[in-house]
Design an enzyme around this catalytic site. Structure first.
Site, PDB file in Angstrom:
ATOM      1  CG  ASP A  11       3.635   0.567   0.864  1.00  0.00           C
ATOM      2  OD1 ASP A  11       2.780   1.392   1.710  1.00  0.00           O
ATOM      3  OD2 ASP A  11       3.372  -0.644   0.768  1.00  0.00           O
ATOM      4  CG  ASP A 109       4.118  -1.477   4.400  1.00  0.00           C
ATOM      5  OD1 ASP A 109       3.458  -0.360   4.663  1.00  0.00           O
ATOM      6  OD2 ASP A 109       3.485  -2.269   3.423  1.00  0.00           O
ATOM      7  CD  GLU A 110       2.546   3.954   3.691  1.00  0.00           C
ATOM      8  OE1 GLU A 110       1.749   4.845   3.067  1.00  0.00           O
ATOM      9  OE2 GLU A 110       1.836   3.029   4.120  1.00  0.00           O
TER      10      GLU A 110
HETATM   11  P1  TTP Z   1      -0.303  -1.807   3.308  1.00  0.00           P
HETATM   12  O1  TTP Z   1       0.951  -1.177   2.753  1.00  0.00           O
HETATM   13  O2  TTP Z   1      -1.488  -0.885   3.260  1.00  0.00           O
HETATM   14  O3  TTP Z   1      -0.615  -3.058   2.804  1.00  0.00           O
HETATM   15  P2  TTP Z   1       0.230  -4.317   2.309  1.00  0.00           P
HETATM   16  O4  TTP Z   1       1.660  -3.966   2.451  1.00  0.00           O
HETATM   17  O5  TTP Z   1      -0.194  -5.563   3.064  1.00  0.00           O
HETATM   18  O6  TTP Z   1      -0.094  -4.381   0.824  1.00  0.00           O
HETATM   19  P3  TTP Z   1       0.359  -3.387  -0.554  1.00  0.00           P
HETATM   20  O7  TTP Z   1       1.224  -4.341  -1.349  1.00  0.00           O
HETATM   21  O8  TTP Z   1      -0.925  -2.892  -1.208  1.00  0.00           O
HETATM   22  O9  TTP Z   1       1.210  -2.360   0.012  1.00  0.00           O
HETATM   23  O10 TTP Z   1      -0.347  -2.096   4.801  1.00  0.00           O
HETATM   24  C1  TTP Z   1       1.192  -2.429   5.349  1.00  0.00           C
HETATM   25  C2  TTP Z   1       0.925  -3.371   6.618  1.00  0.00           C
HETATM   26  O11 TTP Z   1       0.119  -2.918   7.479  1.00  0.00           O
HETATM   27  C3  TTP Z   1       0.119  -4.950   6.063  1.00  0.00           C
HETATM   28  O12 TTP Z   1       0.918  -5.698   5.641  1.00  0.00           O
HETATM   29  C4  TTP Z   1      -0.694  -5.132   7.227  1.00  0.00           C
HETATM   30  C5  TTP Z   1      -0.941  -3.748   8.010  1.00  0.00           C
HETATM   31  N1  TTP Z   1      -2.425  -3.382   7.811  1.00  0.00           N
HETATM   32  C6  TTP Z   1      -3.170  -3.791   8.812  1.00  0.00           C
HETATM   33  O13 TTP Z   1      -2.955  -4.514   9.899  1.00  0.00           O
HETATM   34  N2  TTP Z   1      -4.719  -3.405   8.655  1.00  0.00           N
HETATM   35  C7  TTP Z   1      -4.988  -2.650   7.521  1.00  0.00           C
HETATM   36  O14 TTP Z   1      -6.319  -2.435   7.430  1.00  0.00           O
HETATM   37  C8  TTP Z   1      -3.932  -2.306   6.492  1.00  0.00           C
HETATM   38  C9  TTP Z   1      -4.492  -1.588   5.317  1.00  0.00           C
HETATM   39  C10 TTP Z   1      -2.757  -2.534   6.923  1.00  0.00           C
HETATM   40 MG    MG Z   2       2.327  -2.088   1.751  1.00  0.00          MG
HETATM   41 MG    MG Z   3       1.875   0.728   3.674  1.00  0.00          MG
END
Ligand code: TTP
Ligand code: MG
Ligand code: MG
Length: 351
Positions: A11, A109-110
């Site tokens: 991720d 992103d995952e």
């Molecule tokens: P995430 O992997 O949940 O979060 P992140 O990568 O920003 O942070 P972390 O370091 O905790 O992993 O989500 C990935 C992307 O998806 C995030 O950058 C933006 C988008 N996203 C949204 O648009 N709305 C949301 O509510 C979430 C959770 C994520």
């Molecule tokens: Mg993330």
């Molecule tokens: Mg994610």
């Protein structure tokens, strides 16, 4: 007996915001919030994500942008540049695939990969994870976190614990203990409502995984139906779901290319409804169980994007498919000013 699996989860760290920092190095060290326009506190819409500096002020994904603005008005507020993040995502997962083969993409992103054969041991698995992290950083100048475990849930929890810019392996012998002190809501599928029911049953608040294990399997099934059995396993670190790569997923779908590129919402949704209807008929005819829908959109410049959403495997009708997919279609229209050349609709059938 089936061989124990080794699953890797990757991720990206604060993905959208990190990409923005990479493109604008002068933002580094400042709180960066990506999402709706705050309009000096009067803006509507939500925070998509923010960097860790912004999180120190209490800003979080999904929070109203007006609230984020109140928490720290001096933060750098940026709009969502989705097409760009999608391109970055493609490059990242190309690197991942080079190291582990096919992956199951969960979001931009995952992803998950089943590396049982490729790794053979947790030690080798961690080497693979470290190599991916290095390559992603070298080629894309972005940090990510990797979690390794005996199943998807454990790999994801390991990853969450190691964030940001880290790696964590939880061996199968460690799973039970690793999660016991965590909140029950760490278990996918257990939200506040389920927690409250469990709390009421046990007469205890702030339920930890260890506490919830005291509920008998029969009772969980009694309280939550089929999901109860699933919770029983997950509370014990057991998750049987398999990594489903693009190659494993069968889809049924249909596309339509407009005679002239268009942005007319009525024309687009009407055409789309027709596609959904025709695919639904095929789904019904072949009695296919489905567990997700995919919307395809090709813009005038041939850039092609897909968006998908999933739901529990089952038999659904065209109304349901339309309700699930039309918001995805409308997002294409709102997030880009380009004209649309083609729309497509697919269902993901259950395996
Ligand atoms: P995430 O992997 O949940 O979060 P992140 O990568 O920003 O942070 P972390 O370091 O905790 O992993 O989500 C990935 C992307 O998806 C995030 O950058 C933006 C988008 N996203 C949204 O648009 N709305 C949301 O509510 C979430 C959770 C994520
Ligand atoms: Mg993330
Ligand atoms: Mg994610």
């Amino acid at each position: 007996m089936k061989k124990k699996r080794i699953i890797l989860h990757i991720d990206m760290d604060y993905f959208f915001a990190q990409v923005e920092e990479r493109e604008n190095p002068h933002f580094r060290g400042k709180p960066v919030v990506v999402g709706a326009d705050p309009k000096e506190g009067k803006g509507r819409g939500v925070v998509s994500t923010c960097n860790y500096e912004a999180r120190k002020y209490g800003i979080r994904s999904g929070m109203p942008i007006s609230r984020a603005y109140k928490l720290f008005p001096e933060a750098v507020f940026l709009p969502v540049n989705m097409h760009f993040y999608e391109k970055v995502s493609v490059s990242i997962f190309d690197i991942v695939r080079k190291n582990v083969g096919e992956v199951e993409l969960v979001s931009l992103d995952e992803a998950y990969a089943d590396i049982t054969k490729k790794a053979g041991s947790y030690k080798k698995a961690e080497e693979i994870g470290e190599r991916i992290r290095k390559m992603v950083f070298r080629k894309e100048k972005l940090t990510c976190t990797v979690g390794i475990g005996e199943n998807k849930m454990m790999a994801k929890i390991a990853c969450e614990e190691a964030k940001p810019n880290g790696i964590k392996t939880v061996k199968s012998t460690e799973s039970l203990k690793f999660i016991e002190k965590m909140k029950v809501e760490k278990i996918p599928g257990i939200g506040p409502k389920t927690r409250e029911v469990m709390e009421k049953h046990l007469g205890k608040k702030n339920l930890k995984i260890k506490d919830a294990r005291k509920i008998k399997k029969e009772k969980l099934v009694d309280l939550f139906g089929k999901r109860g059995g699933d919770f029983y396993n997950k509370l014990r670190g057991v998750d049987k779901s398999s990594v489903e790569t693009e190659r494993d997923v069968k889809t049924v779908g249909k596309e339509h290319t407009f005679q002239e590129d268009t942005r007319d919402p009525q024309k687009i949704t009407k055409t789309f409804k027709g596609l959904v209807f025709s695919v639904s008929k095929k789904v019904e005819r072949e009695s296919l169980s489905t567990k997700g829908v995919v919307v395809v959109c090709r813009f005038e410049d041939f850039e092609t994007h897909t968006r998908q959403t999933s739901f529990p495997k089952g038999d659904y009708d065209s109304d349901f498919f339309y309700k699930k997919s039309v918001p995805l279609l409308l997002r294409f229209l709102t997030e880009s000013n380009k004209k649309i050349r083609l729309v497509g609709f697919r269902v993901i059938t259950g395996s």
